[in-house]
Design an enzyme around this catalytic site. Sequence first.
Site, PDB file in Angstrom:
ATOM      1  N   CYS A  17      31.826 -19.840  -7.295  1.00 24.71           N
ATOM      2  CA  CYS A  17      32.846 -18.969  -6.667  1.00 24.71           C
ATOM      3  C   CYS A  17      33.869 -18.669  -7.572  1.00 24.71           C
ATOM      4  O   CYS A  17      34.570 -17.639  -7.397  1.00 24.71           O
ATOM      5  CB  CYS A  17      33.178 -19.597  -5.271  1.00 24.71           C
ATOM      6  SG  CYS A  17      33.671 -21.172  -5.540  1.00 24.71           S
TER       7      CYS A  17
ATOM      8  N   GLU B 209      36.600 -20.538   2.724  1.00 30.07           N
ATOM      9  CA  GLU B 209      36.763 -20.444   1.093  1.00 30.07           C
ATOM     10  C   GLU B 209      35.402 -19.604   0.834  1.00 30.07           C
ATOM     11  O   GLU B 209      34.091 -19.740   0.739  1.00 30.07           O
ATOM     12  CB  GLU B 209      36.299 -21.997   0.517  1.00 30.07           C
ATOM     13  CG  GLU B 209      36.837 -21.967  -0.833  1.00 30.07           C
ATOM     14  CD  GLU B 209      35.648 -21.774  -1.762  1.00 30.07           C
ATOM     15  OE1 GLU B 209      35.570 -20.710  -2.277  1.00 30.07           O
ATOM     16  OE2 GLU B 209      34.780 -22.733  -1.785  1.00 30.07           O
ATOM     17  N   LEU B 210      35.998 -18.522   0.299  1.00 27.07           N
ATOM     18  CA  LEU B 210      34.981 -17.514  -0.088  1.00 27.07           C
ATOM     19  C   LEU B 210      34.804 -16.957  -1.654  1.00 27.07           C
ATOM     20  O   LEU B 210      35.111 -17.965  -2.578  1.00 27.07           O
ATOM     21  CB  LEU B 210      35.363 -16.015   0.693  1.00 27.07           C
ATOM     22  CG  LEU B 210      35.507 -15.943   2.095  1.00 27.07           C
ATOM     23  CD1 LEU B 210      36.062 -14.971   2.749  1.00 27.07           C
ATOM     24  CD2 LEU B 210      34.501 -16.845   2.869  1.00 27.07           C
TER      25      LEU B 210
ATOM     26  N   LYS C 113      26.137 -27.894   8.632  1.00 26.16           N
ATOM     27  CA  LYS C 113      24.937 -26.836   8.339  1.00 26.16           C
ATOM     28  C   LYS C 113      24.723 -26.494   6.900  1.00 26.16           C
ATOM     29  O   LYS C 113      25.752 -25.942   6.177  1.00 26.16           O
ATOM     30  CB  LYS C 113      25.201 -25.472   8.980  1.00 26.16           C
ATOM     31  CG  LYS C 113      23.871 -24.465   8.794  1.00 26.16           C
ATOM     32  CD  LYS C 113      24.083 -23.285   9.128  1.00 26.16           C
ATOM     33  CE  LYS C 113      23.172 -22.326   8.934  1.00 26.16           C
ATOM     34  NZ  LYS C 113      22.657 -22.145   7.551  1.00 26.16           N
TER      35      LYS C 113
ATOM     36  N   TRP D  22      24.423 -22.992  -1.038  1.00 27.47           N
ATOM     37  CA  TRP D  22      23.452 -23.730  -1.683  1.00 27.47           C
ATOM     38  C   TRP D  22      24.132 -24.254  -3.099  1.00 27.47           C
ATOM     39  O   TRP D  22      23.766 -25.286  -3.801  1.00 27.47           O
ATOM     40  CB  TRP D  22      22.379 -23.023  -1.988  1.00 27.47           C
ATOM     41  CG  TRP D  22      22.653 -21.655  -2.713  1.00 27.47           C
ATOM     42  CD1 TRP D  22      22.473 -20.402  -1.836  1.00 27.47           C
ATOM     43  CD2 TRP D  22      22.858 -21.327  -4.147  1.00 27.47           C
ATOM     44  NE1 TRP D  22      22.764 -19.514  -2.929  1.00 27.47           N
ATOM     45  CE2 TRP D  22      22.964 -19.980  -3.959  1.00 27.47           C
ATOM     46  CE3 TRP D  22      22.912 -22.180  -5.202  1.00 27.47           C
ATOM     47  CZ2 TRP D  22      23.146 -19.543  -5.335  1.00 27.47           C
ATOM     48  CZ3 TRP D  22      23.055 -21.598  -6.434  1.00 27.47           C
ATOM     49  CH2 TRP D  22      23.142 -20.051  -6.449  1.00 27.47           C
ATOM     50  N   ASN D  23      25.236 -23.567  -3.494  1.00 27.92           N
ATOM     51  CA  ASN D  23      25.759 -24.015  -4.920  1.00 27.92           C
ATOM     52  C   ASN D  23      26.828 -24.792  -4.602  1.00 27.92           C
ATOM     53  O   ASN D  23      27.767 -24.638  -3.675  1.00 27.92           O
ATOM     54  CB  ASN D  23      26.047 -22.584  -5.580  1.00 27.92           C
ATOM     55  CG  ASN D  23      27.620 -22.145  -4.795  1.00 27.92           C
ATOM     56  OD1 ASN D  23      27.392 -21.807  -3.777  1.00 27.92           O
ATOM     57  ND2 ASN D  23      28.377 -21.920  -5.721  1.00 27.92           N
TER      58      ASN D  23
ATOM     59  N   GLU E  98      30.594  -9.158  -7.549  1.00 27.52           N
ATOM     60  CA  GLU E  98      30.208 -10.497  -7.837  1.00 27.52           C
ATOM     61  C   GLU E  98      28.774 -10.645  -7.821  1.00 27.52           C
ATOM     62  O   GLU E  98      28.145 -10.840  -6.742  1.00 27.52           O
ATOM     63  CB  GLU E  98      30.907 -11.396  -6.585  1.00 27.52           C
ATOM     64  CG  GLU E  98      30.978 -12.869  -7.002  1.00 27.52           C
ATOM     65  CD  GLU E  98      31.352 -13.729  -5.656  1.00 27.52           C
ATOM     66  OE1 GLU E  98      31.556 -14.937  -5.877  1.00 27.52           O
ATOM     67  OE2 GLU E  98      31.469 -13.391  -4.547  1.00 27.52           O
TER      68      GLU E  98
END
Length: 492
Positions: free
Chosen positions: A287, A253-254, A178, A154-155, A384
């Site tokens: 992130c 991409e975490l 998605k 969502w970000n 985090e």
Amino acid sequence: MGNLPHFQLFIDGAWTAGSASQVMTSQNPATDQGWATFACASPDDVDRAIAAAKRVLDDPEWRDMTQTQRGKLLYRLADLVAENATRLGELETTDSGKLLAETSAQTGYVADYYRYYAGLADKVEGTVLPIDKPDMHVFTTREPIGVVAAIVPWNAQMFLTATKLGPALAAGCSVVLKASDIAPAPMLEFAKLIEQAGFPSGVVSVITGDAENCAIPLTRHPDVDRIAFTGGPETARHVVRNSAENFAVTSLELGGKSPILVFEDADLDGAANGLIAGNFGASGQSCVAGTRGLVHRSILGPLVERIAEKASAIRLGDPLQPETHVGPLCTAAQVQKIEETLGKAQGQGATIHFGGKAVDRPGNYMNPTLVECASPETETLKIEMFGPVMSLLPFDTEEEAIALANSTPYGLGSGVFTQNLARAHRVSKRVRAGICWVNTYRAISPIAPFGGFNQSGYGREAGVEAILDYTRTKTTWISTAQEPMANPFVMR
């Protein structure tokens, strides 16, 4: 609830309520009230979207479209994104709580990502090989990798979508996108622009839904060739396990716990602004948030004072108002997690210089918070939190600073503040992270690759190399010999 705006799924060029007619309500983080409803995909809907994506790869309308023609469609999409930036920004702000000033500006800039890949669409080239067999003409071509499952959180969803959709479409792939089931409204609205741009039906479908009915069937589907995922490490582990079912090429991409190193010769105003940008910008919901501020001990006190002075002018409030600097967090769970983590940090000897509490008002508001940590093991340096919390830890030497920066399983972003050019090169080279900003923070460009090391994921988005990740190399051998093959039992 009947009067709330409703968003449908976009599958194979058509708007649909979904086969299960499941509807969820989206909460406005600024008011904690439901503001819209959206359809949720079932496994049957996922199947339909992927079937359409697979079909269109063999449809001459898309398959035989030249790279230049694909680029022109992307240019049209870029113009539509720019024209609708304010509308998309308002939806994203209402749905996720991010500042309108950022969502609308970022969406406007995202148009340049589509323009960048529009320009690259007909620049993907093969190679004639100087083969060691004189009677052979051998060359390579790059072909679309196939059906892409693109999953965005969502970000920063317009940005994260562009880094996947742009190169995938330029390469000639088809995409099932998605959106997060927490705040999907802008992505479902964005699907209208795909339609208006003129992409053939099935090239892009946009869906949303929960893990069991949508994400899992999507990522393990046998017809998915490529997975591009942005999200958290735990979800990523499930994605990787699911990809074992289809052997899809996967990029991740975490998140991260990005360090910002501030040396004794740094410009204090610049460093304070960099730390504020890295921690309070986007309300900390980034992130690449620079949540581990590593500061030379000799300047820690003055830097804390400078940050506190600047932070006192921060305006917290309605994210739709242009004067607001920090808005609500997307979910109430984030606020709860932050308060719990701060409590643990205080028990470990940390000092809270300002903030530290949720705001007593409707919505998911958290006061910007500055924590001075007593040790590298302080909880706020480990977790985090995805909120406006800055943690500072002193160091004494350059070697110690580098060791602290690298004492994490993550490696996405990093920052270095120093006026010593040699040190900037030396330290940026040794910090293990996919991105290093020097004397700035949170800068992006379609030209610059973006991605992490270690548990921050693998693969790169943006830049030239990203488009190649949506292609496969084919090698073609053509015999130019005048005589037929001699011995079929001997490899040439």
